[in-house]
Write an enzyme that holds these catalytic residues in place. Sequence first.
Site, PDB file in Angstrom:
ATOM      1  N   GLU A   1      -5.895  -9.799   0.687  1.00 18.46           N
ATOM      2  CA  GLU A   1      -5.527 -10.911   1.558  1.00 18.46           C
ATOM      3  C   GLU A   1      -6.663 -11.379   2.461  1.00 18.46           C
ATOM      4  O   GLU A   1      -6.694 -12.537   2.884  1.00 18.46           O
ATOM      5  CB  GLU A   1      -4.321 -10.505   2.420  1.00 18.46           C
TER       6      GLU A   1
ATOM      7  N   ARG B   1      -9.809 -12.011   1.949  1.00 21.42           N
ATOM      8  CA  ARG B   1     -10.625 -13.103   1.413  1.00 21.42           C
ATOM      9  C   ARG B   1      -9.879 -14.434   1.491  1.00 21.42           C
ATOM     10  O   ARG B   1     -10.502 -15.489   1.554  1.00 21.42           O
ATOM     11  CB  ARG B   1     -11.072 -12.759  -0.012  1.00 21.42           C
TER      12      ARG B   1
ATOM     13  N   LYS C   1       0.851  -1.191   0.000  1.00 21.30           N
ATOM     14  CA  LYS C   1       0.000   0.000   0.000  1.00 21.30           C
ATOM     15  C   LYS C   1       0.887   1.242   0.000  1.00 21.30           C
ATOM     16  O   LYS C   1       1.907   1.264   0.680  1.00 21.30           O
ATOM     17  CB  LYS C   1      -0.863   0.022   1.270  1.00 21.30           C
TER      18      LYS C   1
HETATM   19  N1  BES Z   1      -7.903  -4.110   4.497  1.00 20.33           N
HETATM   20  C1  BES Z   1      -8.149  -3.677   3.176  1.00 20.33           C
HETATM   21  C2  BES Z   1      -9.496  -2.995   3.007  1.00 20.33           C
HETATM   22  C3  BES Z   1      -9.733  -1.713   3.771  1.00 20.33           C
HETATM   23  C4  BES Z   1      -9.656  -0.498   3.135  1.00 20.33           C
HETATM   24  C5  BES Z   1     -10.083  -1.734   5.105  1.00 20.33           C
HETATM   25  C6  BES Z   1      -9.895   0.664   3.825  1.00 20.33           C
HETATM   26  C7  BES Z   1     -10.314  -0.568   5.799  1.00 20.33           C
HETATM   27  C8  BES Z   1     -10.231   0.623   5.163  1.00 20.33           C
HETATM   28  C9  BES Z   1      -8.124  -4.879   2.230  1.00 20.33           C
HETATM   29  O1  BES Z   1      -7.286  -5.917   2.597  1.00 20.33           O
HETATM   30  C10 BES Z   1      -7.648  -4.395   0.902  1.00 20.33           C
HETATM   31  O2  BES Z   1      -6.538  -3.953   0.826  1.00 20.33           O
HETATM   32  N2  BES Z   1      -8.493  -4.516  -0.114  1.00 20.33           N
HETATM   33  C11 BES Z   1      -8.174  -4.116  -1.430  1.00 20.33           C
HETATM   34  C12 BES Z   1      -8.611  -5.200  -2.384  1.00 20.33           C
HETATM   35  C13 BES Z   1      -8.138  -5.011  -3.806  1.00 20.33           C
HETATM   36  C14 BES Z   1      -6.639  -5.137  -3.881  1.00 20.33           C
HETATM   37  C15 BES Z   1      -8.814  -6.028  -4.682  1.00 20.33           C
HETATM   38  C16 BES Z   1      -8.896  -2.808  -1.725  1.00 20.33           C
HETATM   39  O3  BES Z   1     -10.044  -2.668  -1.279  1.00 20.33           O
HETATM   40  O4  BES Z   1      -8.306  -1.943  -2.338  1.00 20.33           O
HETATM   41 ZN    ZN Z   2      -6.923  -6.099   4.576  1.00 23.61          ZN
HETATM   42 MN    MN Z   3      -5.291  -5.624   1.970  1.00 30.06          MN
END
Ligand code: BES
Ligand code: ZN
Ligand code: MN
Length: 502
Positions: free
Chosen positions: A348, A350, A276
């Site tokens: 991750e 899922r 990220k």
């Molecule tokens: N933990 C994040 C989702 C999240 C975003 C939680 C903001 C709380 C606040 C999750 O693991 C994630 O990174 N999801 C990605 C999925 C994508 C790579 C398909 C996302 O939502 O960008």
């Molecule tokens: Zn996450």
């Molecule tokens: Mn994530």
Amino acid sequence: MTALTLSTSSAAALRADAVVVGVAKGAKGPEVAPGAEAVDKAYGGKLAATLETLGASGGEGEVTKLPAPAGVKAPVVLAVGLGEPPADGEVYAAEALRKAAGAAARSLSGSKKAVFALPVADAASAEAVAQGALLGAYTYTAYQAKSNGKTPLAEVALVGAKPRDKAYKAAADRAIALADEVNRARDLINMPPNDLHPQEFATVVQAAAKEHGLKVEVLDEKALAKGGYGGILGVGKGSANPPRLVKLSYKTPKAKKHLAFVGKGITYDSGGISLKPAGHNETMKCDMSGAAAVFAAVVAAAKLGLEVNVTGWLALAENMPSGTATRPGDVLRMYSGKTVEVLNTDAEGRLVLADAITRASEEKPDAIVDVATLTGAMVLALGNHIFGIMANDDGFRTAVHDIATEAGEQSWPMPLPVELRKAMDSPTADIANMGERMGGGLAAGLFLKEFVGEGIPWAHLDIAGPAFNESGPFGYTPKGGTGSAVRTLVRLAEKAADGDVL
Ligand code: BES
Ligand code: ZN
Ligand code: MN
């Protein structure tokens, strides 16, 4: 922790730091809400007029402090806005009471004792006031010097409730159990990720299990490898802190139903190799909010002695980049036997949930509910206050939505459109962990659905928006971890115990 007592005394007669009264937004200006009669009398019946002079309107969340008159033992009266008064013959909405009590408790942090003289004509209203006060009083100060003065309001004395009445007694007990468990979840979420790795989380669960007579089993990395939990291991393998799968069970001989709750417990989500960027990782200690909610809900079910069996599954891992981390392009063999091509290591949640959902399905529960901070897409869709509900059964999704509303949590039903499945086709594996960007929250739900055992009603709560409050506190919601979904899970367990759902 804030203590709660029910008192038969008059609000004016109790020794305390402040008396909390309610003020409604009447058609012709602020109106003093029921419960504050003795206090108003001490003002010569002029409390509403005084508040109006001070510019108070009775709007939701408004807090006005004023010096107490002679005849009121506490030195301060705190008037908290309740919004519009209810229609004739009706009581205030529980959520309005919770929010008002929460705002009052929060603005009294640092005080020792406050008398709450809010409208509590029935036990449900008393429960709402008690719960709001105990949730609103919450502060997280574990890592700060004592001298910063952020100590929570130490004691709430609720007047107007009948301490010897069974219904009021039960309402107070339930409010305490729920608030303590929501606050337990908040504490875990707020804990810095350098002190809460999967291993420490598991240890915290073991201690609570011992205290509340629950059965707990912890699968460590060796057991996970032996069991073939490729999803949990694949996410955890980039971290120096190995993953865990924790099973926490509450069992009662009187149960007719068995619920399985599954929580996403990423103690820190860096994104992994699909790292990220800065600006997206500062709050990612909150990525174990689902597991915290499941943990808290199972303990609450035990405390309340609910006549339903509840198994909590906490899928705990730390998602880190390193030389041992899963790469985009890797294929994992999941606990179910399915293979998954990891296209994005940041998807991750899922992966860990899929293994836990398959494992939970083996016990053939009457329903599975998973809770997860799963997608940013859900935050874009529903904002920061509402969680999305997806399910493999329309009736169950509707039931969970109604139950959340009843519990005082905002949620909204979301679809699982089959059209999104195609984008998760993988040339090398059975499925990829990512599909198209549009509708990303729903694609995540579709992915999970494939790991639910045949014929088991399942609901998925994506709490990525409401789990962590990055802006200022409001109502009974503090900054930071909120404890989202705990009350919904507990209410669902209560309904299942009563045979009112499933
Ligand atoms: N933990 C994040 C989702 C999240 C975003 C939680 C903001 C709380 C606040 C999750 O693991 C994630 O990174 N999801 C990605 C999925 C994508 C790579 C398909 C996302 O939502 O960008
Ligand atoms: Zn996450
Ligand atoms: Mn994530």
